[in-house]
Design a protein around this motif. Sequence first.
Motif, PDB file in Angstrom:
ATOM      1  N   VAL A 140       0.835  -1.199   0.000  1.00  0.00           N
ATOM      2  CA  VAL A 140       0.000   0.000   0.000  1.00  0.00           C
ATOM      3  C   VAL A 140       0.871   1.250   0.000  1.00  0.00           C
ATOM      4  CG1 VAL A 140      -1.634   1.352   1.361  1.00  0.00           C
ATOM      5  CG2 VAL A 140      -1.967  -1.120   1.095  1.00  0.00           C
ATOM      6  N   ASP A 141       1.873   1.259   0.840  1.00  0.00           N
ATOM      7  CA  ASP A 141       2.753   2.430   0.912  1.00  0.00           C
ATOM      8  C   ASP A 141       3.555   2.609  -0.376  1.00  0.00           C
ATOM      9  OD1 ASP A 141       1.976   3.065   3.557  1.00  0.00           O
ATOM     10  OD2 ASP A 141       3.270   1.464   4.309  1.00  0.00           O
ATOM     11  N   GLU A 142       3.894   1.497  -1.016  1.00  0.00           N
ATOM     12  CA  GLU A 142       4.651   1.574  -2.274  1.00  0.00           C
ATOM     13  C   GLU A 142       3.816   2.236  -3.376  1.00  0.00           C
ATOM     14  OE1 GLU A 142       7.284  -2.516  -1.500  1.00  0.00           O
ATOM     15  OE2 GLU A 142       5.705  -2.462  -3.041  1.00  0.00           O
ATOM     16  N   VAL A 143       2.549   1.831  -3.504  1.00  0.00           N
ATOM     17  CA  VAL A 143       1.736   2.396  -4.584  1.00  0.00           C
ATOM     18  C   VAL A 143       1.298   3.822  -4.260  1.00  0.00           C
ATOM     19  CG1 VAL A 143       0.979   0.159  -5.448  1.00  0.00           C
ATOM     20  CG2 VAL A 143      -0.406   1.335  -3.719  1.00  0.00           C
ATOM     21  N   GLY A 179       2.142   9.431  -6.010  1.00  0.00           N
ATOM     22  CA  GLY A 179       2.363  10.781  -5.498  1.00  0.00           C
ATOM     23  C   GLY A 179       1.390  11.184  -4.413  1.00  0.00           C
ATOM     24  N   LEU A 180       0.865  10.202  -3.658  1.00  0.00           N
ATOM     25  CA  LEU A 180      -0.147  10.480  -2.641  1.00  0.00           C
ATOM     26  C   LEU A 180       0.348  10.246  -1.216  1.00  0.00           C
ATOM     27  CD1 LEU A 180      -3.279   8.829  -4.322  1.00  0.00           C
ATOM     28  CD2 LEU A 180      -2.769  11.272  -4.148  1.00  0.00           C
ATOM     29  N   GLN A 181       1.644  10.026  -1.031  1.00  0.00           N
ATOM     30  CA  GLN A 181       2.142   9.722   0.312  1.00  0.00           C
ATOM     31  C   GLN A 181       1.865  10.857   1.288  1.00  0.00           C
ATOM     32  OE1 GLN A 181       3.874  10.207  -2.448  1.00  0.00           O
ATOM     33  NE2 GLN A 181       6.011  10.814  -2.104  1.00  0.00           N
ATOM     34  N   GLY A 182       1.820  12.085   0.802  1.00  0.00           N
ATOM     35  CA  GLY A 182       1.588  13.226   1.689  1.00  0.00           C
ATOM     36  C   GLY A 182       0.154  13.371   2.151  1.00  0.00           C
ATOM     37  N   GLY A 205      -8.877  14.831  -9.664  1.00  0.00           N
ATOM     38  CA  GLY A 205      -7.538  14.439 -10.076  1.00  0.00           C
ATOM     39  C   GLY A 205      -6.853  13.563  -9.036  1.00  0.00           C
ATOM     40  N   MET A 206      -7.019  13.900  -7.756  1.00  0.00           N
ATOM     41  CA  MET A 206      -6.419  13.093  -6.694  1.00  0.00           C
ATOM     42  C   MET A 206      -7.095  11.730  -6.596  1.00  0.00           C
ATOM     43  SD  MET A 206      -5.798  16.016  -3.782  1.00  0.00           S
ATOM     44  CE  MET A 206      -5.237  14.846  -2.537  1.00  0.00           C
ATOM     45  N   ARG A 207      -8.412  11.699  -6.838  1.00  0.00           N
ATOM     46  CA  ARG A 207      -9.113  10.400  -6.841  1.00  0.00           C
ATOM     47  C   ARG A 207      -8.624   9.530  -8.000  1.00  0.00           C
ATOM     48  NH1 ARG A 207     -15.479  11.368  -5.190  1.00  0.00           N
ATOM     49  NH2 ARG A 207     -15.092  12.659  -3.334  1.00  0.00           N
ATOM     50  N   GLN A 208      -8.331  10.166  -9.127  1.00  0.00           N
ATOM     51  CA  GLN A 208      -7.775   9.407 -10.248  1.00  0.00           C
ATOM     52  C   GLN A 208      -6.444   8.773  -9.840  1.00  0.00           C
ATOM     53  OE1 GLN A 208      -9.548   8.688 -12.746  1.00  0.00           O
ATOM     54  NE2 GLN A 208     -10.270  10.394 -13.965  1.00  0.00           N
ATOM     55  N   ARG A 209      -5.611   9.539  -9.147  1.00  0.00           N
ATOM     56  CA  ARG A 209      -4.330   8.995  -8.689  1.00  0.00           C
ATOM     57  C   ARG A 209      -4.550   7.838  -7.709  1.00  0.00           C
ATOM     58  NH1 ARG A 209       0.575  12.394  -8.956  1.00  0.00           N
ATOM     59  NH2 ARG A 209       0.181  14.232 -10.234  1.00  0.00           N
ATOM     60  N   LEU A 210      -5.541   7.990  -6.828  1.00  0.00           N
ATOM     61  CA  LEU A 210      -5.842   6.916  -5.885  1.00  0.00           C
ATOM     62  C   LEU A 210      -6.327   5.678  -6.625  1.00  0.00           C
ATOM     63  CD1 LEU A 210      -6.034   6.002  -2.951  1.00  0.00           C
ATOM     64  CD2 LEU A 210      -8.332   7.029  -2.853  1.00  0.00           C
ATOM     65  N   GLY A 211      -7.132   5.890  -7.667  1.00  0.00           N
ATOM     66  CA  GLY A 211      -7.589   4.759  -8.477  1.00  0.00           C
ATOM     67  C   GLY A 211      -6.442   4.060  -9.185  1.00  0.00           C
ATOM     68  N   ILE A 212      -5.470   4.829  -9.661  1.00  0.00           N
ATOM     69  CA  ILE A 212      -4.284   4.246 -10.286  1.00  0.00           C
ATOM     70  C   ILE A 212      -3.504   3.431  -9.255  1.00  0.00           C
ATOM     71  CG2 ILE A 212      -2.051   4.758 -11.350  1.00  0.00           C
ATOM     72  CD1 ILE A 212      -4.302   5.204 -13.256  1.00  0.00           C
ATOM     73  N   ALA A 243      -4.695   1.933  -6.662  1.00  0.00           N
ATOM     74  CA  ALA A 243      -5.446   0.695  -6.423  1.00  0.00           C
ATOM     75  C   ALA A 243      -5.236  -0.300  -7.556  1.00  0.00           C
ATOM     76  CB  ALA A 243      -6.931   1.018  -6.265  1.00  0.00           C
ATOM     77  N   ALA A 244      -5.195   0.193  -8.780  1.00  0.00           N
ATOM     78  CA  ALA A 244      -4.996  -0.692  -9.929  1.00  0.00           C
ATOM     79  C   ALA A 244      -3.626  -1.359  -9.902  1.00  0.00           C
ATOM     80  CB  ALA A 244      -5.178   0.088 -11.228  1.00  0.00           C
ATOM     81  N   LEU A 245      -2.661  -0.678  -9.275  1.00  0.00           N
ATOM     82  CA  LEU A 245      -1.295  -1.206  -9.247  1.00  0.00           C
ATOM     83  C   LEU A 245      -1.005  -2.095  -8.039  1.00  0.00           C
ATOM     84  CD1 LEU A 245       0.691   1.972 -10.350  1.00  0.00           C
ATOM     85  CD2 LEU A 245       0.388  -0.135 -11.653  1.00  0.00           C
ATOM     86  N   LEU A 246      -1.960  -2.200  -7.102  1.00  0.00           N
ATOM     87  CA  LEU A 246      -1.702  -2.926  -5.856  1.00  0.00           C
ATOM     88  C   LEU A 246      -1.116  -4.312  -6.065  1.00  0.00           C
ATOM     89  CD1 LEU A 246      -4.636  -2.210  -3.362  1.00  0.00           C
ATOM     90  CD2 LEU A 246      -2.182  -1.996  -2.929  1.00  0.00           C
ATOM     91  N   GLY A 247      -1.722  -5.075  -6.975  1.00  0.00           N
ATOM     92  CA  GLY A 247      -1.287  -6.454  -7.175  1.00  0.00           C
ATOM     93  C   GLY A 247      -0.140  -6.614  -8.149  1.00  0.00           C
ATOM     94  N   ASP A 248       0.491  -5.484  -8.550  1.00  0.00           N
ATOM     95  CA  ASP A 248       1.583  -5.505  -9.529  1.00  0.00           C
ATOM     96  C   ASP A 248       1.185  -6.325 -10.761  1.00  0.00           C
ATOM     97  OD1 ASP A 248       4.071  -4.848 -10.519  1.00  0.00           O
ATOM     98  OD2 ASP A 248       5.102  -6.530  -9.556  1.00  0.00           O
ATOM     99  N   PRO A 249       0.008  -6.007 -11.352  1.00  0.00           N
ATOM    100  CA  PRO A 249      -0.540  -6.846 -12.419  1.00  0.00           C
ATOM    101  C   PRO A 249       0.180  -6.646 -13.756  1.00  0.00           C
ATOM    102  CG  PRO A 249      -1.903  -4.917 -12.167  1.00  0.00           C
ATOM    103  CD  PRO A 249      -0.857  -4.832 -11.085  1.00  0.00           C
TER     104      PRO A 249
END
Length: 309
Positions: A108-111, A116-119, A131-138, A140-146
């Motif tokens: 979770v911390d890696e994605v 760019g949402l660690q802050g 725009g920030m929700r889009q980043r959060l969605g991205i 989430a999409a990357l969580l499983g390193d698909p």
Amino acid sequence: MIVVNGLRKRFGSHTALDGMTFSVEPGQVTGFVGPNGAGKSTTMRVILGLDAPDAGTALVGGRPYRTLRRPLCHLGSLLDAGALQPGRTARNHLLWLAHSQGLPARRVDEVLERAGLQGVARRAAGGFSLGMRQRLGIAAALLGDPPALMLDEPFNGMDPEGIVWMRQHLRGLAAEGRAVLVSSHLMSELQDTADHVVVAGRGQVIADTSIAALLQAAAAGRVTVRLGAPFVDVAADVLDSAGATAVRTDEGTLTVTGLPAEAVVAALTGGGVPFAEISTHRATLEEAYLELTRDAVEFRATTAPQVTR
């Protein structure tokens, strides 16, 4: 790899998909475009198992999505950036998704960092901009390193800095060997991002080709000639005699087809016609798209809107 083959889907009397067929290859960004009602959203919902097709198949890595164990490790997706519990923090939103897939909290911390949402990780996601929700969605999409990703309108709500980030991010994901499918109405962004494009219309694939090939076909060998207004008619006659077709597009400009730029230069020079500039026409993805989908638009205004002063 995502493979869509012969998808058909009706909603009552409306045919949403009528034999939709294409594939999304690893190592490239594939743009998925088409007018409203073309079947893009339905196709993506079928790929995710949210809608069942009447016929045809949609496979992720050779299997239907609904049969995948830990599906986020096979296909990451973003269809609706607003699909979240608004009172939950960004980190907790990702944390429950990670737990559902057996992924560690460190992922979770890696994605979050990659997006760019660690802050803002401990802020409630309901207060995020689109725009920030889009980043959060991205994230989430990357969580499983698909190995494959599918994103619907990821540029929506992005500020200029966010658009640049998204463009570079998508290219980076493809460079890592992932298959990336991106649906968008922003043709200028896809032209700068995608390697391949699938153009849909009325539930079918109209074009399935590389961006470069589509733009080359749209340019159609056109050459633009700029010269003084008094010489336009003379230049047109000279070019017509040389086997070209020259059409006046505005004062002092001709659009020429039928001859390459070098032959246009030779014809005008040989005919003693002075000119200021000759350039090969460079088509845009938007231009190519509008030409391809001219007859596939279901909703079109029949009259110009009235302006009240």
